[in-house]
Design a protein around this motif. Structure first.
Motif, PDB file in Angstrom:
ATOM      1  N   ILE A 112       0.880  -1.177   0.000  1.00  0.00           N
ATOM      2  CA  ILE A 112       0.000   0.000   0.000  1.00  0.00           C
ATOM      3  C   ILE A 112       0.908   1.214   0.000  1.00  0.00           C
ATOM      4  N   ALA A 113       0.895   1.964  -1.096  1.00  0.00           N
ATOM      5  CA  ALA A 113       1.861   3.055  -1.283  1.00  0.00           C
ATOM      6  C   ALA A 113       1.781   4.092  -0.172  1.00  0.00           C
ATOM      7  N   ALA A 114       0.595   4.441   0.238  1.00  0.00           N
ATOM      8  CA  ALA A 114       0.428   5.471   1.272  1.00  0.00           C
ATOM      9  C   ALA A 114       0.462   4.892   2.672  1.00  0.00           C
ATOM     10  N   GLY A 115       0.673   3.593   2.780  1.00  0.00           N
ATOM     11  CA  GLY A 115       0.646   2.951   4.089  1.00  0.00           C
ATOM     12  C   GLY A 115      -0.777   2.758   4.575  1.00  0.00           C
ATOM     13  N   ARG A 116      -0.923   2.036   5.650  1.00  0.00           N
ATOM     14  CA  ARG A 116      -2.256   1.785   6.190  1.00  0.00           C
ATOM     15  C   ARG A 116      -2.785   3.034   6.894  1.00  0.00           C
ATOM     16  N   SER A 117      -4.051   3.302   6.650  1.00  0.00           N
ATOM     17  CA  SER A 117      -4.667   4.511   7.205  1.00  0.00           C
ATOM     18  C   SER A 117      -5.196   4.310   8.618  1.00  0.00           C
ATOM     19  N   GLY A 118      -5.401   3.062   8.989  1.00  0.00           N
ATOM     20  CA  GLY A 118      -6.002   2.798  10.289  1.00  0.00           C
ATOM     21  C   GLY A 118      -7.513   2.796  10.235  1.00  0.00           C
ATOM     22  N   GLN A 119      -8.093   3.083   9.069  1.00  0.00           N
ATOM     23  CA  GLN A 119      -9.538   3.045   8.879  1.00  0.00           C
ATOM     24  C   GLN A 119      -9.890   1.970   7.860  1.00  0.00           C
ATOM     25  N   LYS A 120     -11.034   1.339   8.071  1.00  0.00           N
ATOM     26  CA  LYS A 120     -11.437   0.251   7.177  1.00  0.00           C
ATOM     27  C   LYS A 120     -12.851   0.485   6.662  1.00  0.00           C
ATOM     28  N   ILE A 121     -13.112  -0.160   5.528  1.00  0.00           N
ATOM     29  CA  ILE A 121     -14.430  -0.078   4.919  1.00  0.00           C
ATOM     30  C   ILE A 121     -14.857  -1.472   4.480  1.00  0.00           C
ATOM     31  N   LEU A 122     -16.139  -1.758   4.629  1.00  0.00           N
ATOM     32  CA  LEU A 122     -16.655  -3.085   4.275  1.00  0.00           C
ATOM     33  C   LEU A 122     -16.620  -3.281   2.764  1.00  0.00           C
ATOM     34  N   ARG A 123     -15.992  -4.363   2.328  1.00  0.00           N
ATOM     35  CA  ARG A 123     -15.908  -4.665   0.900  1.00  0.00           C
ATOM     36  C   ARG A 123     -16.819  -5.832   0.521  1.00  0.00           C
ATOM     37  N   PHE A 124     -16.838  -6.878   1.332  1.00  0.00           N
ATOM     38  CA  PHE A 124     -17.679  -8.036   1.047  1.00  0.00           C
ATOM     39  C   PHE A 124     -18.507  -8.390   2.277  1.00  0.00           C
ATOM     40  N   LYS A 125     -19.786  -8.596   2.065  1.00  0.00           N
ATOM     41  CA  LYS A 125     -20.683  -8.996   3.139  1.00  0.00           C
ATOM     42  C   LYS A 125     -20.465 -10.471   3.488  1.00  0.00           C
ATOM     43  N   ALA A 126     -21.079 -10.887   4.598  1.00  0.00           N
ATOM     44  CA  ALA A 126     -20.862 -12.245   5.100  1.00  0.00           C
ATOM     45  C   ALA A 126     -21.293 -13.303   4.093  1.00  0.00           C
ATOM     46  N   PHE A 127     -22.454 -13.126   3.465  1.00  0.00           N
ATOM     47  CA  PHE A 127     -22.931 -14.125   2.519  1.00  0.00           C
ATOM     48  C   PHE A 127     -22.036 -14.187   1.279  1.00  0.00           C
TER      49      PHE A 127
END
Length: 335
Positions: A112-127
């Motif tokens: 990750i070029a900018a490094g980890r931001s410490g924030q996350k976002i949901l990409r795939f749901k459980a199903f």
């Protein structure tokens, strides 16, 4: 008396000439050891097989297929299964592993070029993750047990011995047969739930022009799935459909098919399966060693905000805009 002597002499001479004339024919009917050869006066096999497509015998049971003694196409299939498939499969799979190893040596792991931001976002749901792992685990089992059918006698048998190999192959056969149903179920679900996101878009051309994110200093824009992921999706659906249909024909033989159809189904199943394994090896590489943060998408379902911005910026922008409209927090802070 003189006339009778001449008659006996002429008769003897004619008998001698007849014996000499028939000697070559008699010699042809004898084998190398001097014993009679019952096949010497018969039609040779090559000539016989030119006259009829296959050689059949007489049977007393209703199944007419059991009467087939020799089928020339069977020898072609045997050569494919015992020679061509071994060499071709080994070249494709080992070649894929070698290319992926070379890519790792040259490119290394894409960070990750900018490094980890410490924030996350949901990409795939459980199903979505469940359907992916159902198909993935089933595929791994099918791949390993299928490779045992092709390469087991060459690779595994000399190592574990005949008895152990027999037991392993028997278990592998049942695993392969029954796991195929979970694979087909997962494949159908994946085809349905991810269909819309894998349709071609104009941005795919831009992604390709920028080298798909593998060229440093160039940003490759993408929606929820980039062009590479879309190709994996469509190729997986196509390959999965071929191995599923051909596998069902092999699992339930001679239901509307003959011997030639079964041989064709086995060839299609084996060839496409080998190519499918190579494709998924590349997919696994990208999702694990090849790219930082990629595995998290199907692991926890959440990805780092900077990862999403670098690899799926258009999708991220839509997600953040949607969250703002609904008054939801834009991203969750990582613990």
């Amino acid at each position: 008396m003189t006339l009778l002597a001449h008659i006996r002499l002429a008769t003897f001479a004619m008998m001698l000439v007849g014996i000499m004339a028939s000697a070559p024919a008699v010699a042809q009917k004898l084998g190398p050891d001097g014993a009679p050869d019952p096949t010497a006066s018969g039609v040779d096999e090559r000539t016989l097989l030119k006259q009829v497509p296959r050689v059949e015998g007489r049977i007393d049971i209703p199944d007419t297929r059991a009467a087939v003694l020799i089928q020339p196409a069977g020898r072609t299939w045997d050569y494919f299964h015992e020679v061509l498939l071994h060499w071709g499969g080994a070249i494709v799979i080992s070649g894929t592993i070698a290319l992926l190893g070379l890519a790792y040596m040259i490119l290394g792991r894409i960070r990750i070029a900018a490094g980890r931001s410490g924030q996350k976002i949901l990409r795939f749901k459980a199903f979505e993750r469940f359907s992916h792992w159902l198909t993935a685990v089933s595929f791994v089992i099918l791949g390993l047990t299928g490779l045992n059918i092709t390469f087991g006698k060459i690779v595994l048998l000399p190592v574990v011995g005949a008895d152990a190999f027999s037991e392993i192959s028997e278990v592998a056969k049942y695993l392969h047969n029954f796991t195929s149903f979970s694979f087909m179920a997962g494949l159908v679900v994946i085809a349905v739930i991810f269909f819309r996101d894998n349709l071609p878009e104009r941005v795919d051309i831009d992604w390709l022009k920028q080298g798909g994110g593998f060229i440093k200093g160039k940003h490759a824009p993408a929606g929820r799935f980039n062009l590479g992921e879309k190709l994996v999706y469509w190729l997986s659906i196509a390959a999965g459909a071929v191995v599923s249909v051909s596998g069902l024909l092999l699992l339930f033989p001679f239901y509307g098919t003959d011997i030639a159809d079964m041989q064709l189904a086995q060839v299609a199943h084996a060839v496409v399966a080998i190519l499918f394994v190579a494709l998924i090896l590349a997919h696994i590489y990208i999702g694990t060693l090849g790219m930082e943060g990629a595995f998290e998408a199907m692991g926890s379902g959440e990805v780092d905000l900077n990862w999403a911005r670098e690899h799926h910026d258009l999708w991220l922008a839509r997600q953040l805009a949607s969250q703002d409209r609904h008054g939801q927090p834009s991203a969750s802070a990582a613990e």
